[in-house]
Every structure is written in C-alpha cells, then in structure tokens.
Design a protein around this motif. Structure first.
Motif, PDB file in Angstrom:
ATOM      1  N   UNK A 147      25.692  12.956 -62.770  1.00 54.73           N
ATOM      2  CA  UNK A 147      25.128  12.080 -61.737  1.00 54.73           C
ATOM      3  C   UNK A 147      25.323  10.624 -62.163  1.00 54.73           C
ATOM      4  N   UNK A 148      25.876   9.841 -61.241  1.00 52.05           N
ATOM      5  CA  UNK A 148      26.088   8.410 -61.458  1.00 52.05           C
ATOM      6  C   UNK A 148      25.321   7.648 -60.383  1.00 52.05           C
ATOM      7  N   UNK A 149      24.559   6.658 -60.780  1.00 49.73           N
ATOM      8  CA  UNK A 149      23.785   5.846 -59.853  1.00 49.73           C
ATOM      9  C   UNK A 149      24.156   4.384 -60.058  1.00 49.73           C
ATOM     10  N   UNK A 150      24.552   3.711 -58.982  1.00 47.64           N
ATOM     11  CA  UNK A 150      24.849   2.275 -59.051  1.00 47.64           C
ATOM     12  C   UNK A 150      23.686   1.505 -58.442  1.00 47.64           C
ATOM     13  N   UNK A 151      23.076   0.655 -59.259  1.00 45.49           N
ATOM     14  CA  UNK A 151      21.961  -0.163 -58.780  1.00 45.49           C
ATOM     15  C   UNK A 151      22.352  -1.633 -58.791  1.00 45.49           C
ATOM     16  N   UNK A 152      21.672  -2.417 -57.974  1.00 44.00           N
ATOM     17  CA  UNK A 152      21.763  -3.858 -58.097  1.00 44.00           C
ATOM     18  C   UNK A 152      20.840  -4.326 -59.210  1.00 44.00           C
ATOM     19  N   UNK A 153      21.060  -5.535 -59.726  1.00 42.02           N
ATOM     20  CA  UNK A 153      20.162  -6.021 -60.770  1.00 42.02           C
ATOM     21  C   UNK A 153      18.832  -6.491 -60.181  1.00 42.02           C
ATOM     22  N   UNK A 154      18.864  -7.183 -59.047  1.00 44.79           N
ATOM     23  CA  UNK A 154      17.614  -7.559 -58.403  1.00 44.79           C
ATOM     24  C   UNK A 154      16.777  -6.355 -58.017  1.00 44.79           C
ATOM     25  N   UNK A 155      17.450  -5.267 -57.735  1.00 40.28           N
ATOM     26  CA  UNK A 155      16.770  -4.020 -57.371  1.00 40.28           C
ATOM     27  C   UNK A 155      15.869  -3.508 -58.498  1.00 40.28           C
ATOM     28  N   UNK A 156      16.179  -3.882 -59.725  1.00 38.72           N
ATOM     29  CA  UNK A 156      15.398  -3.397 -60.861  1.00 38.72           C
ATOM     30  C   UNK A 156      14.014  -4.020 -60.918  1.00 38.72           C
ATOM     31  N   UNK A 157      13.725  -4.948 -60.012  1.00 38.22           N
ATOM     32  CA  UNK A 157      12.369  -5.468 -59.905  1.00 38.22           C
ATOM     33  C   UNK A 157      11.440  -4.468 -59.205  1.00 38.22           C
ATOM     34  N   UNK A 188      24.574   2.636 -63.579  1.00 34.23           N
ATOM     35  CA  UNK A 188      25.391   1.433 -63.724  1.00 34.23           C
ATOM     36  C   UNK A 188      24.655   0.302 -63.020  1.00 34.23           C
ATOM     37  N   UNK A 189      24.372  -0.762 -63.751  1.00 35.69           N
ATOM     38  CA  UNK A 189      23.700  -1.926 -63.172  1.00 35.69           C
ATOM     39  C   UNK A 189      24.751  -2.965 -62.808  1.00 35.69           C
ATOM     40  N   UNK A 190      24.837  -3.301 -61.536  1.00 38.10           N
ATOM     41  CA  UNK A 190      25.738  -4.354 -61.068  1.00 38.10           C
ATOM     42  C   UNK A 190      25.063  -5.692 -61.376  1.00 38.10           C
ATOM     43  N   UNK A 191      25.352  -6.203 -62.570  1.00 40.84           N
ATOM     44  CA  UNK A 191      24.631  -7.377 -63.092  1.00 40.84           C
ATOM     45  C   UNK A 191      25.343  -8.667 -62.685  1.00 40.84           C
ATOM     46  N   UNK A 192      25.232  -9.006 -61.391  1.00 38.91           N
ATOM     47  CA  UNK A 192      25.847 -10.263 -60.932  1.00 38.91           C
ATOM     48  C   UNK A 192      24.874 -11.443 -60.956  1.00 38.91           C
TER      49      UNK A 192
END
Length: 276
Positions: free
Chosen positions: A143-153, A175-179
C-alpha cells in the motif's frame, strides 16, 4: 508498463505535466500547482514500481495506491490515462457535467482509484486498514499513500501513523509531497511541521528524504522498500509546487488557479523546452 529507464520516466512525467496543464485550462478548474509537484512521484510509481494491471484494475493481489491529497486528482487521472486505465481522450471531460472524472477521485466511477478522497487526512487511515488487511490474510499487496505536507496538520494522520507502527505494517509506505506550500501560505507559517522526519521516526516509522523530482532517487527508494523490516516506511519527497513552469513554481497563488491562454502557451513552451 514497469520500467527502470529513468529517461523514459522523465519523458512520461513531462508528457503528463503538459497534458495536465492543458486539461485544467480547458476545464477552467483544478489544482495545477499541486498536480505538478506530485507528477514525478506518480509517474515513477505507476510506470516503475506498482504491481498493477490496467486491464484488470481490481486484480485481488494488486498493489494499492491512495491519493490522500484528492484535490490533485488531475495529476492522477492524467497518469492513469497514460498508463492505460482509460483513454487519454477522456481527459477532455475533466469536471464536465456527467463526467466520471470529478474534481476528487471516485472509486465507483474511475478504474484504478482505490478509495474516494478529498477531505484531507482520510487517505492514510484507509491505507493503514488496507495494509493491515493484507497482513491479516497473508496477501502480498503493498500500500502506497501520497499525502500533501499541509495535510499533515490533520490529526487523523498521526492516529493512523501510530497504528501503523503498532501493527508493524512494513507493507505500507507514505510519501509526503513536501512542497512547503498549502492553500494560502507556507506550511511553516500555517502550522510548523519541521522537524518532520523526526516526528515520523518518533511515531515508529523508518524515514528517508529524497528529491521528489529525481526519478533515479525515487525509483531506487521505492524499489528498496521496506526501508526497515517490521516498520512502515515514510518517504519525504522534497518538491516544488508548480514544478517546471517558471511563473507557477513555488508560487502559492497557483494552489487553485487556472492558466489563461497566454499563461498556457508559456507553460507548454517551457515544459516542451525542458525535455529538449
């Protein structure tokens, strides 16, 4: 569709970016900045890593991919279409009346979508459940999950992270899309996330930081999973919002904005030049 050819991945990512920008312009709606930051990650997964078959999208032992940052559905649809899950021509219907390509992905309508996402913080909890199901039933899927970084709030992510470590879900990768940008501002101005890697480690995860636009790094990391036996893996992918388009890149205004005709022409030209 699996390839270890980094140049081929780069070419496909550029194709996906150009089609995505055109699609959002034509639709008059979308999240182009986040789409472009996530494209290299999506292309590397779908063309170089995931055990999937576009002709049999519900194959029981397939790997599962969940786009937790569901507002970036445009990038996922474009990747799925080029991977053969449905016709590239259908992308022209994006967010149009009666189109199955909604602004957020719908698993009942679109082949290749594992779960509906949109409200942020939901994807990882679903991913934990899916990975736990594989462990309980002795199934091989990852299982692979792509999250946004702001989403981690969103606190739901950290509840899920704690559960994943407790159940030793080494078949789960986030995977955190750390933009570093979210709607309206920098993530660090909204709510501090750093030291982000240390936070994941404190929750019992194995962590690696990579350049989220470097296909060689991404492929090498994804093909060496799990990072540590008995622990879930977190890949912090450092990216640029609006990657590849000068006036979009690292510009928070392009979180949810549509390019006009002039901007579209510039964007397509810059993206075309990037592969020359």
């Amino acid at each position: 569709m699996i390839t270890d050819n980094v140049n081929a991945l780069s070419q496909m990512a550029n194709t996906v970016r150009r089609r995505d920008v055109q699609m959002i312009h034509d639709a008059g709606l979308g999240h182009v900045g986040g789409d472009l930051s996530a494209t290299d990650i999506l292309v590397t997964l779908y063309f170089g890593v995931l055990n999937i078959d576009p002709l049999h999208p519900q194959a029981p032992d397939r790997d599962r991919f969940i786009l937790s940052k569901g507002h970036c559905a445009g990038a996922l649809y474009t990747t799925l279409a080029h991977a053969g899950f449905f016709s590239v021509d259908e992308l022209s219907t994006f967010v149009q009346p009666l189109s199955r390509l909604n602004g957020h992905p719908d698993r009942k309508k679109v082949p290749g979508i594992e779960t509906n996402t949109g409200p942020l913080g939901h994807g990882l909890p679903v991913g934990v459940g899916s990975a736990l199901a594989a462990k309980m039933t002795g199934k091989p899927w990852r299982v692979f999950v792509l999250t946004g970084d702001g989403e981690l709030q969103e606190g739901s992510n950290w509840e899920a992270a704690m559960s994943a470590a407790h159940f030793q879900l080494d078949n789960l990768t986030v995977i955190v899309d750390r933009n570093r940008l979210q709607q309206g501002d920098l993530t660090e101005h909204t709510m501090h996330l750093d030291p982000l890697a240390d936070k994941w480690r404190a929750f019992g995860w194995s962590v690696r930081e990579v350049d989220g636009h470097n296909h060689e790094q991404l492929l090498s990391t994804f093909t060496s999973l799990p990072l540590e036996q008995g622990k879930p893996s977190c890949i912090i992918a450092h990216t640029h919002k609006g990657k590849g388009v000068s006036f979009m890149q690292d510009n928070v205004a392009w979180h949810h904005r549509v390019p006009n005709e002039k901007e579209l022409a510039i964007a397509l030209k810059e993206l075309e030049e990037e592969v020359l």
